[in-house]
Design a protein around this motif. Structure first.
Motif, PDB file in Angstrom:
ATOM      1  N   THR A   1       0.827  -1.200   0.000  1.00 20.38           N
ATOM      2  CA  THR A   1       0.000   0.000   0.000  1.00 20.38           C
ATOM      3  C   THR A   1       0.866   1.257   0.000  1.00 20.38           C
ATOM      4  OG1 THR A   1      -1.719  -1.206   1.179  1.00 20.38           O
ATOM      5  CG2 THR A   1      -1.899   1.184   1.152  1.00 20.38           C
TER       6      THR A   1
ATOM      7  N   THR B   1      -5.209  -1.458  -7.430  1.00 22.17           N
ATOM      8  CA  THR B   1      -6.353  -1.257  -6.538  1.00 22.17           C
ATOM      9  C   THR B   1      -7.159  -2.543  -6.380  1.00 22.17           C
ATOM     10  OG1 THR B   1      -6.444   1.070  -7.194  1.00 22.17           O
ATOM     11  CG2 THR B   1      -8.390   0.180  -6.093  1.00 22.17           C
TER      12      THR B   1
ATOM     13  N   SER C   1      -7.579  -4.331  -2.913  1.00 20.21           N
ATOM     14  CA  SER C   1      -8.941  -4.266  -2.381  1.00 20.21           C
ATOM     15  C   SER C   1      -9.480  -5.624  -1.940  1.00 20.21           C
ATOM     16  CB  SER C   1      -9.884  -3.634  -3.404  1.00 20.21           C
ATOM     17  OG  SER C   1      -9.559  -2.270  -3.561  1.00 20.21           O
TER      18      SER C   1
ATOM     19  N   ASP D   1      -9.260  -6.398   3.439  1.00 20.87           N
ATOM     20  CA  ASP D   1     -10.101  -5.437   4.153  1.00 20.87           C
ATOM     21  C   ASP D   1      -9.333  -4.828   5.325  1.00 20.87           C
ATOM     22  OD1 ASP D   1     -12.406  -4.023   4.703  1.00 20.87           O
ATOM     23  OD2 ASP D   1     -13.212  -5.582   6.008  1.00 20.87           O
TER      24      ASP D   1
ATOM     25  N   VAL E   1      -5.593  -0.090   3.238  1.00 15.07           N
ATOM     26  CA  VAL E   1      -5.997  -0.452   1.878  1.00 15.07           C
ATOM     27  C   VAL E   1      -7.243   0.333   1.481  1.00 15.07           C
ATOM     28  CG1 VAL E   1      -6.945  -2.313   0.448  1.00 15.07           C
ATOM     29  CG2 VAL E   1      -4.912  -2.729   1.842  1.00 15.07           C
ATOM     30  N   LYS E   2      -8.193   0.462   2.400  1.00 16.80           N
ATOM     31  CA  LYS E   2      -9.407   1.236   2.108  1.00 16.80           C
ATOM     32  C   LYS E   2      -9.068   2.690   1.788  1.00 16.80           C
ATOM     33  CE  LYS E   2     -12.573  -1.502   4.912  1.00 16.80           C
ATOM     34  NZ  LYS E   2     -13.398  -1.519   6.125  1.00 16.80           N
TER      35      LYS E   2
ATOM     36  N   ALA F   1      -7.514   2.779  -1.675  1.00 17.68           N
ATOM     37  CA  ALA F   1      -8.515   2.529  -2.719  1.00 17.68           C
ATOM     38  C   ALA F   1      -9.396   3.752  -2.942  1.00 17.68           C
ATOM     39  CB  ALA F   1      -9.358   1.310  -2.359  1.00 17.68           C
ATOM     40  N   SER F   2      -9.742   4.434  -1.875  1.00 19.97           N
ATOM     41  CA  SER F   2     -10.545   5.642  -1.999  1.00 19.97           C
ATOM     42  C   SER F   2      -9.787   6.714  -2.790  1.00 19.97           C
ATOM     43  CB  SER F   2     -10.901   6.164  -0.612  1.00 19.97           C
ATOM     44  OG  SER F   2     -11.598   7.381  -0.707  1.00 19.97           O
TER      45      SER F   2
ATOM     46  N   ARG G   1      -9.497   5.660  -6.499  1.00 13.35           N
ATOM     47  CA  ARG G   1     -10.749   5.838  -7.238  1.00 13.35           C
ATOM     48  C   ARG G   1     -10.953   7.312  -7.605  1.00 13.35           C
ATOM     49  NH1 ARG G   1     -12.476   1.677  -3.902  1.00 13.35           N
ATOM     50  NH2 ARG G   1     -13.231   3.070  -2.283  1.00 13.35           N
TER      51      ARG G   1
ATOM     52  N   LEU H   1     -14.869   1.367  -8.931  1.00 12.90           N
ATOM     53  CA  LEU H   1     -14.843   0.183  -8.081  1.00 12.90           C
ATOM     54  C   LEU H   1     -15.857   0.300  -6.960  1.00 12.90           C
ATOM     55  CD1 LEU H   1     -11.000  -0.353  -7.761  1.00 12.90           C
ATOM     56  CD2 LEU H   1     -12.569  -1.624  -9.194  1.00 12.90           C
TER      57      LEU H   1
END
Length: 137
Positions: A85, A111, A115, A118, A122-123, A126-127, A130, A137
């Motif tokens: 990450t 991503t 993803s 959890d 990582v969240k 990913a945000s 995106r 996603l």
């Protein structure tokens, strides 16, 4: 790995023909890392990816971003999520403001792999990915 690094360091921009301008130090190492990753041979893949990044000082930001994406994928596949990450975040730093379908696909691939896990970091990645790459996603 040192002999490959010495060979890559010997590229002299002024002596190369124009059609090979895209070949930068570390490109072959990155390609080897990708091939080994796809074969599932992750330890040497990581070594090649890290060598490609060590040689990235003289390459353009797009090249550095691709190298970081390769390393992030390898680290994620090895289960080293925090390091993957962090590497992926560096990739996003390099690509901020760039418009490139190829880079967007690389960001999307990283991503997707990350993803599957959890975790909070990582969240957060990913945000950001995106938003930055407009990934649905």
């Amino acid at each position: 790995m040192r002999s490959r690094a010495a060979t890559a360091a010997e590229i002299r921009r002024g002596e190369e023909p124009p059609e090979t301008a895209y070949v930068q130090p570390g490109l072959l190492e990155c390609q080897h890392a990708e091939a080994l990753r796809r074969l599932g041979d992750l330890t040497p893949a990581q070594e090649y990816a890290e060598e490609a990044l060590r040689l990235a000082d003289s390459c353009h930001l797009r090249g550095r971003a691709h190298r970081l994406a390769t390393l992030a994928l390898i680290l994620a596949e090895r289960g080293e999520l925090e390091q993957a990450t962090s590497t992926a975040e560096r990739m996003l730093d390099c690509t901020a403001g760039m418009e490139s379908e190829r880079l967007a696909k690389r960001i999307e691939a990283v991503t997707m792999v990350l993803s599957a896990h959890d975790t909070q970091f990582v969240k957060a990645f990913a945000s950001r990915a995106r938003q930055q790459a407009d990934i649905p996603l």
